[in-house]
Design an enzyme around this catalytic site. Structure first.
Site, PDB file in Angstrom:
ATOM      1  N   GLN A 160       0.870  -1.164   0.000  1.00 28.87           N
ATOM      2  CA  GLN A 160       0.000   0.000   0.000  1.00 28.87           C
ATOM      3  C   GLN A 160       0.906   1.212   0.000  1.00 28.87           C
ATOM      4  OE1 GLN A 160      -3.628   0.364  -0.019  1.00 28.87           O
ATOM      5  NE2 GLN A 160      -2.692   2.309  -0.611  1.00 28.87           N
ATOM      6  N   THR A 162       1.610   5.389  -0.859  1.00 28.23           N
ATOM      7  CA  THR A 162       0.870   6.575  -0.451  1.00 28.23           C
ATOM      8  C   THR A 162      -0.120   7.014  -1.513  1.00 28.23           C
ATOM      9  OG1 THR A 162       2.869   7.683  -1.063  1.00 28.23           O
ATOM     10  CG2 THR A 162       2.372   7.592   1.258  1.00 28.23           C
ATOM     11  N   TYR A 163       0.154   6.699  -2.754  1.00 26.48           N
ATOM     12  CA  TYR A 163      -0.828   7.062  -3.764  1.00 26.48           C
ATOM     13  C   TYR A 163      -1.113   5.902  -4.700  1.00 26.48           C
ATOM     14  CZ  TYR A 163       2.788   7.725  -7.344  1.00 26.48           C
ATOM     15  OH  TYR A 163       3.808   7.533  -8.230  1.00 26.48           O
ATOM     16  N   SER A 165      -2.017   1.361  -4.769  1.00 29.85           N
ATOM     17  CA  SER A 165      -2.114   0.052  -4.134  1.00 29.85           C
ATOM     18  C   SER A 165      -1.411  -0.913  -5.060  1.00 29.85           C
ATOM     19  CB  SER A 165      -3.567  -0.373  -3.984  1.00 29.85           C
ATOM     20  OG  SER A 165      -4.275   0.628  -3.312  1.00 29.85           O
ATOM     21  N   VAL A 166      -0.661  -1.849  -4.483  1.00 26.09           N
ATOM     22  CA  VAL A 166       0.068  -2.789  -5.331  1.00 26.09           C
ATOM     23  C   VAL A 166      -0.474  -4.206  -5.094  1.00 26.09           C
ATOM     24  CG1 VAL A 166       2.349  -3.643  -5.989  1.00 26.09           C
ATOM     25  CG2 VAL A 166       2.097  -1.281  -5.212  1.00 26.09           C
ATOM     26  N   ASP A 276      13.818   9.278  -3.990  1.00 25.79           N
ATOM     27  CA  ASP A 276      13.212   8.592  -2.846  1.00 25.79           C
ATOM     28  C   ASP A 276      13.871   7.232  -2.613  1.00 25.79           C
ATOM     29  OD1 ASP A 276      11.607   8.342  -0.648  1.00 25.79           O
ATOM     30  OD2 ASP A 276       9.820   7.711  -1.741  1.00 25.79           O
TER      31      ASP A 276
HETATM   32  N1  LIG Z   1       7.304  -4.992  -8.788  1.00 24.63           N
HETATM   33  C1  LIG Z   1       6.922  -5.234  -7.545  1.00 24.63           C
HETATM   34  N2  LIG Z   1       6.946  -6.494  -7.078  1.00 24.63           N
HETATM   35  C2  LIG Z   1       6.580  -6.761  -5.839  1.00 24.63           C
HETATM   36  N3  LIG Z   1       6.199  -5.834  -4.951  1.00 24.63           N
HETATM   37  C3  LIG Z   1       6.155  -4.560  -5.338  1.00 24.63           C
HETATM   38  C4  LIG Z   1       6.504  -4.189  -6.662  1.00 24.63           C
HETATM   39  N4  LIG Z   1       6.381  -2.856  -6.768  1.00 24.63           N
HETATM   40  C5  LIG Z   1       5.962  -2.406  -5.570  1.00 24.63           C
HETATM   41  N5  LIG Z   1       5.819  -3.433  -4.705  1.00 24.63           N
HETATM   42  C6  LIG Z   1       5.410  -3.349  -3.293  1.00 24.63           C
HETATM   43  O1  LIG Z   1       4.473  -2.312  -3.115  1.00 24.63           O
HETATM   44  C7  LIG Z   1       4.979  -1.297  -2.243  1.00 24.63           C
HETATM   45  C8  LIG Z   1       4.521   0.058  -2.716  1.00 24.63           C
HETATM   46  O2  LIG Z   1       4.966   0.280  -4.022  1.00 24.63           O
HETATM   47  P1  LIG Z   1       5.569   1.668  -4.508  1.00 24.63           P
HETATM   48  O3  LIG Z   1       6.694   2.041  -3.575  1.00 24.63           O
HETATM   49  O4  LIG Z   1       5.924   1.604  -5.926  1.00 24.63           O
HETATM   50  O5  LIG Z   1       4.296   2.597  -4.290  1.00 24.63           O
HETATM   51  P2  LIG Z   1       4.205   4.054  -3.672  1.00 24.63           P
HETATM   52  O6  LIG Z   1       2.769   4.420  -3.646  1.00 24.63           O
HETATM   53  O7  LIG Z   1       5.065   5.013  -4.386  1.00 24.63           O
HETATM   54  O8  LIG Z   1       4.769   3.752  -2.223  1.00 24.63           O
HETATM   55  P3  LIG Z   1       5.520   4.667  -1.184  1.00 24.63           P
HETATM   56  O9  LIG Z   1       4.592   5.747  -0.865  1.00 24.63           O
HETATM   57  O10 LIG Z   1       5.759   3.736  -0.009  1.00 24.63           O
HETATM   58  O11 LIG Z   1       6.803   5.117  -1.788  1.00 24.63           O
HETATM   59  C9  LIG Z   1       6.489  -1.496  -2.241  1.00 24.63           C
HETATM   60  O12 LIG Z   1       7.102  -1.092  -1.043  1.00 24.63           O
HETATM   61  C10 LIG Z   1       6.643  -2.991  -2.472  1.00 24.63           C
HETATM   62  O13 LIG Z   1       6.662  -3.700  -1.269  1.00 24.63           O
END
Ligand SMILES: Nc1ncnc2c1ncn2[C@@H]1O[C@H](COP(=O)(O)OP(=O)(O)OP(=O)(O)O)[C@@H](O)[C@H]1O
Length: 726
Positions: A160, A162-163, A165-166, A276
């Site tokens: 999850q 901040t903007y 969901s994965v 980041d």
């Molecule tokens: N390719 C991937 N394979 C597996 N898990 C992933 C992958 N991409 C992202 N994740 C998981 O999802 C989380 C969130 O992804 P990401 O950092 O890209 O999103 P974000 O919204 O920018 O997050 P943050 O606000 O924490 O920086 C990651 O910390 C990771 O654990």
């Protein structure tokens, strides 16, 4: 003839109004009438259809990607306008869209290649890409067709952001696991679209084994939702480091650092700053390959033509001093600082600079790395230098602090954690350093131990589960003790949690493991829900605000004030927001690592308004004078040996064994992880207050009764006396 109905007069009026609006905006006047208007239809590949009634035309200015929209009410007006624009796209009927018979146009002949460009864009739209995406990320879409949601099986939520969901999902076409990142944005809001487009554009340009690969996009003509498809990665560095019993060896640390710096070198060579770098954004696959992920804050930079950029980037613990001091011109050195923090963290097993506020962060940096030289203050002219310049210089003590580490590691850390960004050099330079050229060499990623799937989210779940079990355990033991008539000993919270850490949790499976076992039980996953209908502009607006607000917290406890984001600077998406972010909302290590017990005492975490000069200065100088007490309070206390540093103590961090946590176990988990005792105390406190209130009420009633009795007695006696007197 010659006589205009009131309706057509109104239409004429409204046309004039619209034209006037356009004129005021200067759009029409700048346009050159096209010589060959017949090409218009060719470039869009489809003919306009008119319903016979009013026709609405949506004009999108290519430069602002959708910020200028004008509606015209009849065909003639539409013809006149599109004669002056380059047609990008014509949509006759759009389902679930507020505007039917839509034409998307850009300025006419902006550059010689515009015809080719427009035919490419037309093809992209014809291929099924939504026009708003084509308008902002056409280059990134080249050679791709949009993937459909029903070609993926969504398996579980794995992150999850901040903007976003994965999700973990299966690509049923290629039969492989993927990660789907659902990005939240508002396709009616150019800023929001620009943000999303930036991430996609940058990702598409990058191509390196140590940078996450964007494999495709899931979207449709009619939807404003967008999924980014990535290769699936089993671990992230935070998740790995928090696995019970994990201790990285020297070759292992070198292997991860080599990959991190190689990925950074690639990004920097293409003019991309990540902005980041932190453990949870360093993903690792089952073969030990590390990939830099999350380019949500990344940007393009040109070292030879530096433009002002926001200083509100990089998660606090990994943020370099120049950004804390408000620098708006910066380069690759910001990512190198974060890499230096990661290097220190890999050796020491915990973040090396865990500040709670921006002021404290800077203070921690100065205490470890020394304060900037006079020459640097003069040269850098940083906006907050007058506020944060310490009264007395701090001496640098990186080498003393990390003197238990091998000298090539200390030397690299010393370079990466230079106060002056210039001295941090480049990722390519770091890759040639002694750290990588002397034995023991970095191991091959394939030789790394195979770990169970581990992610930051798993670490959080594990910590929550451990806390729950501790709570259950402590309740159980309390009952036992009560039965045996014993008093419950007040346990040392850290000890309890530490022993939890030392013990692997056989019952605790990673989320991914749970998922796998569910699959083994025949759980086949779900098809991704069909894209939702376009939300209303209002909802979207709220979403984007929320998105921005969250992004704020994501990057540390920030305060956004008028001092930043002036025109001419990079659009400072974070600056407009005034809310104070709470550090507890930080993602990544901030949220998963527990601060040392000393930190708990300082109560709830708040942000520090750096641009409230007086307050920050006071806070900073307060920290300065408290320096002697406050020195490296997050470090183990066992073998501290204070060394004077410009009048301030500088405590050396023992690095015995170089493994995570050395001979002292550090707790990972929510900020108040070992808190069941605190909870218990609070409950007891509450109970006592209630008891006290109940007694007070009883006493009051009693007192009231007594008072009434006394009054009655007095009255009686008076009555008796009076009667006697009578
Ligand atoms: N390719 C991937 N394979 C597996 N898990 C992933 C992958 N991409 C992202 N994740 C998981 O999802 C989380 C969130 O992804 P990401 O950092 O890209 O999103 P974000 O919204 O920018 O997050 P943050 O606000 O924490 O920086 C990651 O910390 C990771 O654990």
């Amino acid at each position: 003839m010659g006589c205009m109905s009131s309706k057509s007069a109104a239409v004429e009026d409204s046309r004039e109004n619209h034209k006037e609006k356009l004129r005021r905006k200067g759009s029409l006047d700048k346009l050159v009438p096209r010589a060959d208007s017949s090409r218009r239809e060719d470039s869009v590949g489809s003919k306009d259809k008119y319903d016979g009634g009013d026709v609405k035309v949506l004009l999108i200015d290519k430069k602002t990607s959708g910020s200028n929209r004008y509606c015209y009410n009849d065909r003639a007006e539409k013809e006149r306008i599109i004669d002056k624009f380059e047609v990008i796209e014509t949509i006759n009927k759009v389902e679930n869209c507020e505007v039917a018979n839509t034409i998307t146009v850009g300025h006419h002949h902006l550059h010689p290649g515009s015809r080719v460009l427009n035919s490419i864009k037309g093809e992209q739209v014809a291929a099924g890409w939504p026009s708003w995406l084509v308008a902002v990320a056409s280059d990134a879409l080249k050679g791709w067709i949009p993937r459909r949601a029903n070609t993926f099986e969504k398996l579980a939520k794995i992150g999850q952001g901040t903007y976003s969901s994965v999700y973990k999902a299966r690509d049923v076409v290629h039969n492989k696991l993927v990660a789907l990142k659902k990005v939240r944005f508002d396709n009616h809001d150019p800023e929001s679209v620009k943000f999303m487009a930036r991430e996609i554009n940058l990702l598409r340009r990058l191509n390196h084994p140590n940078v996450i690969k964007l494999e495709g996009l899931i979207t449709s003509h009619t939807s404003c939702s967008l999924y980014l498809v990535f290769e699936y990665m089993e671990h992230d560095l935070v998740g790995l480091a928090s696995l019970p019993g994990i201790k990285f060896s020297e070759p292992q640390i070198k292997c991860y650092m080599h990959q991190l710096l190689s990925g950074l070198d690639h990004c920097h060579s293409l003019g991309v700053l990540h902005r980041d770098i932190k453990g949870s954004n360093l993903l690792i696959d089952s073969n030990g390959i590390l990939k830099i992920a999350d380019f949500g804050l990344a940007c393009h930079f040109d070292p030879h033509d530096s433009v002002p950029m926001t200083s509100r980037v990089v998660t606090l613990w990994y943020r370099p001093p120049e950004l804390l001091l408000g620098a708006s011109h910066y380069g690759v050195a910001i990512d190198l600082w974060s890499a230096g923090c990661i290097l220190g963290e890999l050796y020491s097993g915990k973040p090396i600079l865990p500040g709670k506020t921006e002021v404290e962060q800077l203070h921690k940096i100065f205490k470890l790395c020394g304060s900037p030289s006079e020459e640097y203050w003069r040269r850098a002219k940083l906006p907050h230098s007058t506020v944060f310049k310490p009264l007395h210089p701090y001496r640098r003590c990186v080498t003393e602090t990390f003197n238990d580490l091998p000298s090539p590691a200390v030397s690299l850390m010393d370079t990466l954690l230079s106060i002056d960004p210039v001295h941090r050099r480049t990722a390519a330079f770091a890759l040639k350093s002694e750290f990588f050229t002397t034995q023991p060499f970095a191991c091959d990623p394939s030789s790394l131990p195979k770990y169970p799937p581990s992610k930051e989210i798993d670490a959080k779940l594990r910590d929550e589960e451990a806390r729950r079990q501790r709570a259950v355990g402590s309740r159980g033991s309390r009952v036992d003790m009560e039965r045996r008539g014993q008093k419950e000993p007040i346990s040392n919270a850290e000890q309890t949690a530490s022993s939890q850490r030392r013990q692997p949790h056989p019952n605790l499976k990673s989320r991914s493991q749970m998922l796998n076992s569910r699959n083994a039980d025949g759980f086949s996953g779900l098809l991704i829900n069909p894209p939702k209908q376009t939300p209303t502009a209002k909802e979207n607006g709220r979403d984007f605000l929320e998105y921005n607000r969250k992004k704020v917290s994501h990057s540390g406890p920030l305060v956004y004030g008028a001092a930043f984001g002036k025109s001419g600077k990079e659009p400072d998406d974070l600056t407009r927001l005034s809310s104070r972010a709470n550090l507890s909302k930080l993602s990544g290590l901030v949220a998963t690592r527990t601060l040392a017990p000393e930190d708990h005492r300082s109560g709830p975490l708040t942000s520090e308004p750096v641009n409230q000069a007086g307050r920050s200065q006071r806070s900073f100088h307060e920290l300065e004078s408290a320096g002697k007490r406050d020195v490296r309070h997050h470090m183990p206390k066992t073998t501290e040996s204070p060394q004077t540093a410009g009048g301030r103590a500088c405590i050396k961090e023992p690095m015995h064994g170089r493994g995570p946590r050395g001979n002292k176990i550090y707790v990972s988990g929510p900020l108040l992880a070992p808190s069941e005792n605190v909870d218990q105390l609070l409950k007891e406190h509450d109970r006592k207050i209630q008891e006290f209130a109940r007694r007070a009420r009883l006493d009051k009633t009693k007192a009231g009764k007594l008072q009434a009795q006394a009054k009655q007695a007095t009255e009686n006696s008076l009555f008796v006396t009076a009667r006697g007197a009578e």
